[in-house]
Write an enzyme that holds these catalytic residues in place. Structure first.
Site, PDB file in Angstrom:
ATOM      1  N   GLY A  25      49.454  36.831  31.608  1.00 17.39           N
ATOM      2  CA  GLY A  25      48.640  35.615  31.590  1.00 17.39           C
ATOM      3  C   GLY A  25      47.960  35.426  30.238  1.00 17.39           C
ATOM      4  CG  PHE A  26      44.399  32.667  28.202  1.00 22.24           C
ATOM      5  CD1 PHE A  26      44.699  32.630  26.840  1.00 22.24           C
ATOM      6  CD2 PHE A  26      43.082  32.421  28.595  1.00 22.24           C
ATOM      7  CE1 PHE A  26      43.701  32.375  25.894  1.00 22.24           C
ATOM      8  CE2 PHE A  26      42.090  32.159  27.664  1.00 22.24           C
ATOM      9  CZ  PHE A  26      42.397  32.142  26.310  1.00 22.24           C
ATOM     10  CG  ASP A  46      51.665  38.609  35.537  1.00 21.41           C
ATOM     11  OD1 ASP A  46      51.975  37.708  36.331  1.00 21.41           O
ATOM     12  OD2 ASP A  46      50.720  38.517  34.726  1.00 21.41           O
ATOM     13  CG  ASP A  71      51.640  39.788  45.176  1.00 17.83           C
ATOM     14  OD1 ASP A  71      50.466  40.174  45.069  1.00 17.83           O
ATOM     15  OD2 ASP A  71      51.971  38.734  45.746  1.00 17.83           O
ATOM     16  CG  LEU A  76      50.039  50.113  41.868  1.00 16.91           C
ATOM     17  CD1 LEU A  76      49.406  51.034  40.830  1.00 16.91           C
ATOM     18  CD2 LEU A  76      50.236  48.737  41.266  1.00 16.91           C
ATOM     19  CB  THR A 108      45.275  37.946  44.360  1.00 13.61           C
ATOM     20  OG1 THR A 108      46.538  37.427  44.783  1.00 13.61           O
ATOM     21  CG2 THR A 108      45.395  38.492  42.947  1.00 13.61           C
ATOM     22  CE1 TYR A 161      39.315  33.398  39.653  1.00  8.59           C
ATOM     23  CE2 TYR A 161      37.089  32.565  39.333  1.00  8.59           C
ATOM     24  CZ  TYR A 161      38.203  33.220  38.849  1.00  8.59           C
ATOM     25  OH  TYR A 161      38.210  33.711  37.564  1.00  8.59           O
ATOM     26  CB  THR A 191      37.527  33.126  27.674  1.00 10.51           C
ATOM     27  OG1 THR A 191      36.316  33.868  27.917  1.00 10.51           O
ATOM     28  CG2 THR A 191      38.185  33.653  26.413  1.00 10.51           C
TER      29      THR A 191
HETATM   30  P1  NAD Z   1      45.867  33.443  33.921  1.00  9.97           P
HETATM   31  O1  NAD Z   1      46.138  32.608  35.133  1.00  9.97           O
HETATM   32  O2  NAD Z   1      46.447  33.023  32.624  1.00  9.97           O
HETATM   33  O3  NAD Z   1      46.298  34.951  34.167  1.00  9.97           O
HETATM   34  C1  NAD Z   1      46.308  35.549  35.442  1.00  9.97           C
HETATM   35  C2  NAD Z   1      47.557  36.421  35.535  1.00  9.97           C
HETATM   36  O4  NAD Z   1      47.563  37.088  36.802  1.00  9.97           O
HETATM   37  C3  NAD Z   1      48.860  35.601  35.474  1.00  9.97           C
HETATM   38  O5  NAD Z   1      49.760  36.201  34.569  1.00  9.97           O
HETATM   39  C4  NAD Z   1      49.386  35.634  36.906  1.00  9.97           C
HETATM   40  O6  NAD Z   1      50.794  35.486  36.978  1.00  9.97           O
HETATM   41  C5  NAD Z   1      48.871  36.979  37.375  1.00  9.97           C
HETATM   42  N1  NAD Z   1      48.713  37.076  38.845  1.00  9.97           N
HETATM   43  C6  NAD Z   1      48.108  36.202  39.676  1.00  9.97           C
HETATM   44  N2  NAD Z   1      48.169  36.644  40.939  1.00  9.97           N
HETATM   45  C7  NAD Z   1      48.827  37.836  40.909  1.00  9.97           C
HETATM   46  C8  NAD Z   1      49.206  38.774  41.903  1.00  9.97           C
HETATM   47  N3  NAD Z   1      48.920  38.586  43.208  1.00  9.97           N
HETATM   48  N4  NAD Z   1      49.859  39.881  41.508  1.00  9.97           N
HETATM   49  C9  NAD Z   1      50.185  40.083  40.198  1.00  9.97           C
HETATM   50  N5  NAD Z   1      49.858  39.215  39.213  1.00  9.97           N
HETATM   51  C10 NAD Z   1      49.175  38.109  39.574  1.00  9.97           C
HETATM   52  O7  NAD Z   1      44.277  33.563  33.803  1.00  9.97           O
HETATM   53  P2  NAD Z   1      43.390  34.231  32.654  1.00  9.97           P
HETATM   54  O8  NAD Z   1      42.515  33.189  32.095  1.00  9.97           O
HETATM   55  O9  NAD Z   1      44.220  35.047  31.761  1.00  9.97           O
HETATM   56  O10 NAD Z   1      42.453  35.179  33.538  1.00  9.97           O
HETATM   57  C11 NAD Z   1      42.698  36.583  33.617  1.00  9.97           C
HETATM   58  C12 NAD Z   1      41.626  37.232  34.458  1.00  9.97           C
HETATM   59  O11 NAD Z   1      40.346  36.999  33.888  1.00  9.97           O
HETATM   60  C13 NAD Z   1      41.583  36.705  35.895  1.00  9.97           C
HETATM   61  O12 NAD Z   1      41.312  37.786  36.763  1.00  9.97           O
HETATM   62  C14 NAD Z   1      40.401  35.747  35.876  1.00  9.97           C
HETATM   63  O13 NAD Z   1      39.799  35.649  37.136  1.00  9.97           O
HETATM   64  C15 NAD Z   1      39.481  36.398  34.848  1.00  9.97           C
HETATM   65  N6  NAD Z   1      38.599  35.399  34.219  1.00  9.97           N
HETATM   66  C16 NAD Z   1      39.085  34.536  33.266  1.00  9.97           C
HETATM   67  C17 NAD Z   1      38.232  33.604  32.696  1.00  9.97           C
HETATM   68  C18 NAD Z   1      38.688  32.649  31.615  1.00  9.97           C
HETATM   69  O14 NAD Z   1      37.886  31.832  31.159  1.00  9.97           O
HETATM   70  N7  NAD Z   1      39.914  32.708  31.143  1.00  9.97           N
HETATM   71  C19 NAD Z   1      36.890  33.525  33.120  1.00  9.97           C
HETATM   72  C20 NAD Z   1      36.464  34.391  34.114  1.00  9.97           C
HETATM   73  C21 NAD Z   1      37.303  35.350  34.644  1.00  9.97           C
END
Ligand code: NAD
Ligand code: UDP
Length: 340
Positions: A25-26, A46, A71, A76, A108, A161, A191
């Site tokens: 992810g991001f 992922d 997932d 695992l 999740t 969430y 972020t």
């Molecule tokens: P994102 O959606 O880009 O990344 C989440 C990743 O988790 C994805 O690659 C997705 O495919 C994977 N994923 C989702 N469900 C899954 C599952 N059941 N099993 C395996 N993989 C799974 O989001 P992000 O912005 O990169 O956020 C990453 C983490 O940081 C998340 O936990 C999010 O809650 C937390 N977060 C992010 C922000 C932000 O501003 N970006 C803020 C607060 C918290």
């Protein structure tokens, strides 16, 4: 003692074995880049629901990153090494993405936390949880310090969430309290930066892409709601500081940029930095959308010596440059590190 130093020498030679869930992810892809760059062995696990393998494709050539499609709600898979560090980022983060399948989102966080904590306990690994400012819900205390317990609607459309993340914090804390795992909990505030998914519906990617395409900028509600936007490189430096701070570190730590902006101000800045002539289009305010949000980062400063360094204008310019290139290249994979 001698055993410990032999293990430490071996780790220094081959790098640490790290598991990053949500690594495609991001935020996960930026974290994987940091760990690979430091010489660690990274298993990027992922289910590719909101992430994409192309986000880490450039890192696989190093021979230090393996992608595992799985997932986290399930145990695992076999064949993974004994981990030194586990980072749990698996969970969709954008409201439209996490509301698309709310039951999956809640489970999740809940089952992912359970499965990964059990693995950390078995391996003796330190484990990091990507928690969120959504823990605070629509806050009636401002700014938000870790001591504030929040104002979350447990049955609203954001609850899958918010409550999933709150439950995960509970489980992490109980494992730590019982001495079953050494945990780190980051409460992450909004972020942004390169490699956000252009279609996942978050405000920065939406507004930047709309401005670059000359489409209307969508503002939900009156645009007076606030967020405090942190640039991704600052956040990842915070992850590193939190995970590698010495000794036990009880309780969650806010990581975010305390510079607070209204959504209307953000839209105006995006228009200026892109030289766009796009118009503003008002849309209804989503249910339970928090009116304001700003981190109190005193604890991160005191414990980690961490604070964000990149201002909104500088970070947005880098993000705009990224999306500009992405759109020009028709969505091709882009390099693993952002460059400011
Ligand atoms: P994102 O959606 O880009 O990344 C989440 C990743 O988790 C994805 O690659 C997705 O495919 C994977 N994923 C989702 N469900 C899954 C599952 N059941 N099993 C395996 N993989 C799974 O989001 P992000 O912005 O990169 O956020 C990453 C983490 O940081 C998340 O936990 C999010 O809650 C937390 N977060 C992010 C922000 C932000 O501003 N970006 C803020 C607060 C918290
Ligand atoms: N928002 C907006 N236009 C958009 C997307 C979001 O005005 O195109 C608003 C949204 O209602 C919220 C803020 O921007 O008030 C931040 O939304 P985002 O989804 O990025 O993050 P979160 O609500 O989870 O903090």
């Amino acid at each position: 003692m001698a055993g410990n130093s032999v293990a430490a020498d071996a780790r220094a030679e081959r790098g640490r074995q790290c598991l990053v869930t949500g690594g495609a992810g991001f935020l996960g892809s930026h974290l994987c880049a940091l760990l690979v760059g430091r010489g660690d062995m990274v298993h990027c696990l992922d289910d590719m629901s909101t992430g994409a393998e192309r986000n880490v494709a450039g890192l696989q050539a190093s021979g230090r990153l393996t992608v595992v499609i799985h997932d986290v709600r399930e145990e695992l898979p076999p064949g993974l090494p004994r981990f030194d560090e586990i980072y749990n980022l698996a969970c969709p983060a954008s409201p439209p993405a996490y509301q698309a399948d709310p039951v999956k989102t809640a489970l999740t966080s809940a089952l992912g936390a359970r499965n990964l904590l059990l693995r950390a306990e078995a391996d003796g690994a330190r484990i990091f949880q990507a928690s969120t400012s959504e823990i605070y819900g629509d806050p009636d205390v401002h700014p938000q310090a870790e001591s504030y317990n929040g104002n979350v609607n447990p049955i609203g459309p954001r609850a899958c969430y918010d409550e999933g993340k709150r439950f995960a914090e509970t489980l992490f804390t109980d494992f730590a309290r019982a001495g079953r795992a050494e945990v780190r909990i980051a409460r992450i505030f909004n972020t942004y930066g390169p490699r956000m998914d252009r279609d996942d519906g978050r405000v920065v990617s939406n507004l930047v892409v709309q401005a670059l395409l000359g489409e209307n900028l969508t503002i939900y509600g009156d645009g007076n709601q606030t967020r405090s936007f942190c640039y991704v490189d600052d956040l990842i430096a915070g992850f590193d500081a939190l995970m590698h701070a010495d000794g036990p570190l009880d309780g969650p730590v806010n990581l975010g940029n305390p510079d607070e902006t209204t959504v209307g101000e953000l839209a105006a800045l995006v228009l200026r930095l892109t030289n766009s002539r796009s118009k503003i289009e008002r849309r209804p305010m989503p249910v339970d959308d928090p009116r304001r949000r700003r981190p109190d980062i005193t604890r991160a400063g005191r414990l980690l010596g961490w604070r964000p360094r990149v201002g909104l204008e500088t970070g947005l310019a880098a993000t705009i440059a990224y999306f500009d290139r992405l759109l020009a290249e028709g969505g091709k994979p882009l390099p693993p590190r952002s460059a400011l």
